[in-house]
Design an enzyme around this catalytic site. Sequence first.
Site, short mmCIF file in Angstrom:
data_model
loop_
_atom_site.label_atom_id
_atom_site.label_comp_id
_atom_site.label_asym_id
_atom_site.label_seq_id
_atom_site.Cartn_x
_atom_site.Cartn_y
_atom_site.Cartn_z
N ARG A 269 0.85 -1.19 0.00
CA ARG A 269 0.00 0.00 0.00
C ARG A 269 0.88 1.24 0.00
O ARG A 269 1.88 1.33 0.73
CB ARG A 269 -0.92 0.02 1.23
CG ARG A 269 -2.13 -0.91 1.10
CD ARG A 269 -3.07 -0.39 0.02
NE ARG A 269 -4.19 -1.29 -0.25
CZ ARG A 269 -4.19 -2.21 -1.20
NH1 ARG A 269 -3.10 -2.40 -1.95
NH2 ARG A 269 -5.26 -2.95 -1.43
N GLU A 298 -2.91 7.90 -6.19
CA GLU A 298 -3.06 7.14 -7.42
C GLU A 298 -4.25 7.68 -8.20
O GLU A 298 -5.24 8.09 -7.60
CB GLU A 298 -3.26 5.65 -7.09
CG GLU A 298 -2.04 5.04 -6.42
CD GLU A 298 -2.21 3.55 -6.11
OE1 GLU A 298 -3.34 3.02 -6.31
OE2 GLU A 298 -1.26 2.91 -5.67
N HIS A 318 0.32 0.18 -9.96
CA HIS A 318 -0.53 -0.66 -9.10
C HIS A 318 -1.06 -1.84 -9.91
O HIS A 318 -2.26 -2.13 -9.94
CB HIS A 318 -1.69 0.14 -8.50
CG HIS A 318 -2.28 -0.50 -7.28
ND1 HIS A 318 -2.90 0.21 -6.29
CD2 HIS A 318 -2.36 -1.81 -6.88
CE1 HIS A 318 -3.33 -0.61 -5.34
NE2 HIS A 318 -3.01 -1.85 -5.69
#
Length: 427
Positions: A269, A298, A318
């Site tokens: 994370r 993000e 990601h």
Amino acid sequence: MANLPSSKRPRVDAPVIPRAAIGNGPLQPRPLVALLDGRDCSVEMPILKDFATVAFCDAQSTTEIHEKVLNEAVGALLWHTITLSKEDLEKFKSLRIIVRIGTGYDNVDTKAAGNLGIAVCNIPGVAVEEVADSTMCLILNLYRRTYWLANMVKEGKKFHNPENVRDAAQGSARIRGDTLGIVGLGRIGTAVAMRAKVFGFSIIFFDPYLPDGIEKSLGLTRVYTLQDLLFQSDCVSLHCSLNEHNHHLINEYTIKQMRPGAFLVNTARGGLVDEVALAAALKDGRIRAVALDVHENEPFNASSGPLKDCPNLICTPHASWYSDASITEVREMAAGEVRRGLMGRIPEGLRNCVNKEYLRMGQFRGDAAGLNGPPFGFAPLALAHSTTALEPHIAVASLPHPSAVTPQPPHSTLPDPPVSKTESDVH
């Protein structure tokens, strides 16, 4: 002609059986399940379409979600691109279950959801192999500098002699004998450890939540403080969830506890790493190289933010969880969890409910006869409307546009159907 006695048996009228009373309640509606931050429902539809209406919202925040979904959705699916705070959750009037399509659920206020009677679930068993493989790929790129060398060749750089290679590959390191420190030895952390041992790493890990002896069963070395792990590791890989206790786990203070010239990998994370402190350490050379698949903000923008122009940095979008197989598997499992929740009982029937401790008896949204009432005891679907000039976009599969729906008078030709139960339930 003489009258002859009839050979037929006398007619006996059948007894009159009274019919059951005709119910006057509304027809049972189809529950509404919404994919909040996506557009494709092709995987979820076959699993849910026999009992639910499936919609997609393609929203980045609850302000973009159609009022019909806010009022009537009883189930919600979401990726990691939308955040549901307490204020956001309060906008949903009928929601019973939220399923995060993946492992991390830090984008949902699980405590607030529980207090509102909404179960929150995740899918922890999916993409373990993909994330572990991606982590090893990033570690190998940092050690062997493959990413940077490939870019040099692509840009036209010529390597005429060993001196050119030395200059370009400066910082490449041998793996065998180095120590890999894993923070969080869950499914993915364990998978990374098993892979890294094959390359010759010595493995240490820090995880205060695991019972004693797990290190012996896996043949690993355990340390009991983060400081010890950072001090001993040549490469640190993060594999823990994000919560209020470990936000910015890697910060200016803990970076100073790392070995000078160590590597750092984060596929867990983004909030685990203070990117301002990390940028300073990269520019100072205290950390040799870093690979990040996750970021504080993000989608990641390489042209702005604290990591702009940082040397020796690999950033991916990601995507460490993704493969053609894993994306289908995680969506199927998420839809299955919604189905289990709405057709069974919550939270008993759920496979991966993460906020059970906050779900209190009597506060769960549903019928008073049980914790969540009969599986189809939902309020009738109302006509969609909006108080704004421009309505947020929503597409609903197998449901006509609200303007085309004609309300039916409440009636029924059958008694109320019996309550039925079925079974309940991705990285």
